[in-house]
Write an enzyme that holds these catalytic residues in place. Sequence first.
Site, mmCIF file in Angstrom:
data_model
loop_
_atom_site.group_PDB
_atom_site.id
_atom_site.type_symbol
_atom_site.label_atom_id
_atom_site.label_comp_id
_atom_site.label_asym_id
_atom_site.label_seq_id
_atom_site.Cartn_x
_atom_site.Cartn_y
_atom_site.Cartn_z
ATOM 1 C CE LYS A 1 -0.433 -0.326 5.050
ATOM 2 N NZ LYS A 1 -1.327 -0.725 6.150
ATOM 3 N NE ARG B 1 -6.988 0.195 10.835
ATOM 4 C CZ ARG B 1 -5.722 0.055 10.457
ATOM 5 N NH1 ARG B 1 -4.894 1.091 10.447
ATOM 6 N NH2 ARG B 1 -5.254 -1.116 10.066
ATOM 7 C CG HIS C 1 -4.163 -4.459 12.131
ATOM 8 N ND1 HIS C 1 -3.039 -4.990 11.556
ATOM 9 C CD2 HIS C 1 -3.912 -3.129 12.266
ATOM 10 C CE1 HIS C 1 -2.145 -4.023 11.346
ATOM 11 N NE2 HIS C 1 -2.650 -2.890 11.776
ATOM 12 N NE ARG D 1 -2.931 -7.806 8.070
ATOM 13 C CZ ARG D 1 -3.504 -8.350 9.158
ATOM 14 N NH1 ARG D 1 -4.178 -9.483 9.054
ATOM 15 N NH2 ARG D 1 -3.410 -7.756 10.329
ATOM 16 C CE1 TYR E 1 11.849 31.915 1.571
ATOM 17 C CE2 TYR E 1 12.147 29.525 1.641
ATOM 18 C CZ TYR E 1 11.851 30.683 0.935
ATOM 19 O OH TYR E 1 11.549 30.603 -0.391
ATOM 20 C CB CYS F 1 13.809 25.869 0.951
ATOM 21 S SG CYS F 1 14.968 27.032 1.688
ATOM 22 C CG ASP G 1 11.389 23.323 -4.552
ATOM 23 O OD1 ASP G 1 10.597 22.371 -4.592
ATOM 24 O OD2 ASP G 1 11.031 24.516 -4.610
#
Length: 372
Positions: free
Chosen positions: A40, A140, A169, A222, A267, A313, A315
Amino acid sequence: MVVGEHRTTKLVIDRDALRQNIKNEKSLLASDTNLFAVVKANAYGHGLVQIAQEAIAAGADGLCVAILDEALELRNAAIDVPILVLGITEVDNAAIAQQYNISLTVGSVEWLQDFQRMAFKHASSNKLNVHLAVDTGMGRIGFREIGEFKQALQLVNQAPFNFEGLFTHFATADETNQDYFNHQMTIWHQLTDDMDTMPPIVHVANSATSLWHLPVTGNMIRFGMAMYGLNPSGYEIETPFKLKPVLSLVTKIDFVKQIKQGEFVSYGATYQAKADEWIGTIPLGYADGYPRRMQGFHVLVAEQFCEIVGRVCMDQIMIRLPSKLPVGTDVTLIGRQHGKQISSEDVAEYAHTINYEIMTSMAPRLKRVYIN
Ligand SMILES: *Cc1c(COP(=O)(O)O)cnc(C)c1O
């Protein structure tokens, strides 16, 4: 979705490490216990289809995903092993699962009745593979009450359903204290012990359970986090075999300068140089999934830890270098440089989260390179 192909920043994914983690886990399992690889969330950031194919080649018997679209992506890639969707799928979309032979998780009688009603309308020759979820304490999804569970058992044993699986679970399988785990096991037995027939697949174990609670009820596990070589407990509990981290996050310095004592970086001007310092800039940031709060943490450059200076930042990130280093010098943010290592757990602890969140935050923009 734009992927940074023309960029030095990348995730390096070591397929051999994945294979070894699967092989080591399989050696702990009883021979009739199947291993389903949990892929997942883009295989925890590692790349859905590539990891699924690799896991199957390494001996995984099936796959688990969170949502139907992930399962469809796998079927589109011609992957034909059993696939289970672990979350709840809307009844309106369940016929798609039926069509593609994808197994769905069900946790209520109402869902079964709704699907039954729909199936009468569009008669299909396929049955819908269903795994009933039992809520033993995770709180859940799943059946909590014996009466409703029994009603569900009657329904799934009829058309249009194929009662394929039963599972629960655990909420605390990654903790040293086993009280709550044992409590969940007791509830499991209360709900399931007097069932007349068990479905072919019974599964209770995530990675933590399959590392620290074997032998355990069921004939399938799992297997998620540990397959990626990461400890589900962080640094809390030692694993029965050495997990091999699959993913590294690396880049190269793309700008180097010297700043004078008293000058500022990034920044908010939150970092001020205490002396004349060499500063390198690297081309990734929080838009790539590296957390913004990592200012003050470190990366590996030339086998040395270098501090992240100033705010991360979107990027770009600035780091303090031990000396003038050339543009193009390798930088490791997660992974190993010879003797030294920065694990995703180190990053997670500094960012006040867990390694699962660091992994699944790795952005689609990052190029993924598969080695070995
Ligand atoms: C995500 C998930 C898993 C995998 O957990 P890991 O700790 O990564 O092994 C197993 N079962 C269910 C129901 C899940 O949602």
